[in-house]
Motif scaffolding. Structure first.
Motif, mmCIF file in Angstrom:
data_model
loop_
_atom_site.group_PDB
_atom_site.id
_atom_site.type_symbol
_atom_site.label_atom_id
_atom_site.label_comp_id
_atom_site.label_asym_id
_atom_site.label_seq_id
_atom_site.Cartn_x
_atom_site.Cartn_y
_atom_site.Cartn_z
ATOM 1 N N PRO A 68 14.537 98.295 -24.460
ATOM 2 C CA PRO A 68 15.696 97.820 -23.688
ATOM 3 C C PRO A 68 16.636 98.952 -23.271
ATOM 4 O O PRO A 68 17.229 98.906 -22.204
ATOM 5 C CB PRO A 68 16.390 96.849 -24.655
ATOM 6 N N ARG A 128 17.632 92.434 -23.271
ATOM 7 C CA ARG A 128 17.141 92.936 -21.985
ATOM 8 C C ARG A 128 17.856 92.286 -20.802
ATOM 9 O O ARG A 128 17.435 92.437 -19.659
ATOM 10 C CB ARG A 128 15.631 92.721 -21.869
ATOM 11 N N ALA A 130 22.348 96.471 -24.996
ATOM 12 C CA ALA A 130 20.917 96.642 -25.214
ATOM 13 C C ALA A 130 20.557 97.676 -26.266
ATOM 14 O O ALA A 130 19.389 97.793 -26.632
ATOM 15 C CB ALA A 130 20.238 97.011 -23.891
#
Length: 573
Positions: A206, A292, A298
């Motif tokens: 991510p 994500r 993230a």
């Protein structure tokens, strides 16, 4: 039923990229512009480069209707910060031939070039690889350069930790052939089977992921600021295993209390044989459970906070198929470098050179870059980049020491560390003019601030007392200001948020003391606190501990509370 959140734009870029290829090759061939397409600007990060422009020239070029003065930064991965003399010489050559004539030593033990134009980008990348170095995964949503404590006192222990860092780095390097095809003219392998990224998958991680290894008692790699860290547990001169720490990270966004720095939690212990496996499984947990949909949320630190350290530990154990052992005792005492000459337990010598702001260059009065090039020509050991942007001329043999000492003296480097303890404990990110995210100066300005503060410290007899001080041009925290005893974070032109109270050993977050401080007022803001510290500190009490005890800031807890200013309006000294 709630609507499913839309994936962040970068996720689509990765999916469409064909394992990081995108249209980079075509973009490099287009000489009508110095830029790459927006998608390729994101993808090229995975290959170790960022597109930038000289912000000092923006206004003038806009006035003349010219495109921005685009160039590229290249970051060279140097696992554990260890480079050979040949690699140093080649890095120095490339800095002259293709970059702006300087070498930046980063806070993550990597080399960085600035000012490379697009038409030179491929050749520079190729020649970096010809020098047995690489740039793949130096940036991007993957595991970055693996840091390792370059402890010169414990050569055998460091060697083992270094081998572990290299093994982790090798194992977590992306498998895509895109890097070789684009930069090294590798042939594209035609196959009926779809290409695979066995660890990362098609969408990689991510966000970026950072790993390091530290050997107590020195925490010069700022272990608690990383996604995954390993603390070497040494018994009878041997590494018996590593404590595992997860969830550290520095970045935040001004005005958004949902974003915040976080220090890592120590959750267990693994054996030396398990360290690569543990690294992979922690990365897989972040791959599978990291956010994500919002890139600001993230990083792995938020995954740890969202689920809790206990859940993370259970999931890691599940992925491993065995349980991490309970963490073992350890102690960090500081996170600074040891300057000058030291001898290690194997009889080798090491000289740590202070490099202000990590910028290796020649000036009229201080030809440091030339001196290091001459040393590299005769050196039979290696060079070690520290996490504090300094340089160790390492593993100097007894027969070479006199020659190297003579060169240090010839080029004015033998007294590089005869500075104030504050200056020796300073870190600055690049910031302006090249970093697109910078809101204020850092590398170009911090030396001036330190000079002013040195004068105040001299008045109260604190010149030789180490206080960690760091400045960044924005809150992304590349210089790790949020765990320094004094942190200055750019908020706008000539304006900074001032943080106090970080742990001297890099084990505690600082706290917002004053917001939006004018650059001209930094000295007057800190001077009375220095005076108070000199008068009232306890024996051996570090500055970061004192400002908490004295009530300037409160001890920081994890989370958004970090941003809150709780300084009383008046404090009687």
């Amino acid at each position: 039923m709630s609507e499913e959140k839309k994936l962040a734009a970068n996720e689509g870029i990765k999916i469409r990229s064909n394992y990081l290829r995108g249209t980079i090759k075509e973009g490099l061939a287009d000489l009508s512009t110095g830029s790459l397409s927006e998608d390729d600007q994101q993808l090229i990060k995975f290959h170790g480069s960022y597109q930038q422009d000289d912000r000092d020239l923006r206004a003038d070029r806009r006035k003349h209707k010219l495109e921005k003065a685009y160039s590229f930064m290249i970051r060279i991965r140097v696992t554990g910060g260890v480079a050979t003399p040949h690699q140093w010489i080649e890095t120095d050559r490339l800095a002259t031939q293709f970059a702006n004539g300087t070498i930046k030593l980063t806070t993550r033990q990597a080399f960085q070039f600035h000012g490379i134009i697009k038409s030179n980008l491929k050749r520079t990348m190729r020649e970096i690889n010809e020098a047995a170095m690489g740039t793949i995964a130096a940036c991007g949503d993957v595991n970055r350069n693996v840091m390792c404590n370059p402890n010169p006192y414990l050569s055998s222990v460091h060697a083992e930790a270094m081998r572990a860092a290299q093994a982790i780095s090798d194992h977590l390097t992306p498998a895509t052939r895109a890097y070789h095809e684009i930069w090294l003219d590798g042939e594209k392998v035609e196959s009926s089977e779809e290409e695979q990224e066995p660890i990362y998958g098609k969408t990689y991680l991510p966000r970026k992921f950072k790993i390091n290894i530290a050997v107590p008692p020195n925490n010069d790699v700022d272990l608690f600021a990383n996604c995954l860290s390993f603390i070497a547990i040494v018994e009878d001169g041997k590494v018996v295993g590593y404590n595992v720490a997860v969830g550290g990270g520095m970045g935040s966004t001004h005005g958004d209390e949902k974003t915040y720095p976080r220090i890592a939690d120590v959750i267990g212990f693994c054996t030396p044989e398990q360290i690569v496996d543990v690294s992979e499984k922690v990365v897989l947990v972040q791959r599978d459970f990291g956010c994500r949909t919002d890139r600001k949320h993230a990083r792995f630190k938020y995954t740890v906070d969202d689920h809790g350290p206990d859940w993370i530990l259970a999931k890691i154990n599940e992925y491993l198929g065995y349980d991490l052992e309970p963490a073992r005792e350890y102690e960090f005492t500081d996170n600074g470098d040891r300057f000058g000459w030291v001898e290690d337990d194997a009889g080798n010598y090491h000289y740590t050179l202070f490099v202000e702001g990590g910028r290796v260059l020649d000036t009229e009065t201080y030809p440091m870059r030339t001196g290091l090039r001459e040393i590299a020509k005769i050196h039979d050991g290696d060079f070690r980049l520290t996490g504090n942007q300094n340089l160790i001329i390492a593993n100097v043999s007894a027969k070479k020491r006199a020659e190297i000492e003579a060169l240090l003296e010839k080029y004015g480097m033998e007294k590089s560390h005869e500075k104030s303890a504050l200056r020796l404990s300073s870190i600055a990110c690049v910031a302006l003019p090249t970093c697109a995210l910078a809101m204020a100066e850092a590398e170009r300005f911090l030396p001036e601030v330190v000079t002013e503060l040195e004068e105040e410290l001299e008045k109260v007899g604190l010149r030789h007392d180490a206080i960690t001080i760091r400045m960044t041009g924005c809150p992304n925290g590349c210089g790790r200001p949020f765990i320094s005893e004094i942190g200055m974070v750019g908020r706008g032109p000539n304006r900074y948020n001032l943080y106090l109270g970080g742990g001297h050993a890099g084990d505690r977050l600082s706290k917002l003391y004053r917001q939006d401080v004018d650059a001209a007022d930094i000295r007057s803001t800190l001077a009375p606190i220095f005076q108070h510290y000199a008068k009232e500190r306890n024996e051996g009490e570090h500055f970061g501990d004192f400002v908490i005890r004295a009530g300037y800031v409160a001890a920081t807890v994890q989370g958004g509370d970090f941003h809150k200013n709780i300084k009383p309006e008046a404090l009687s000294n």
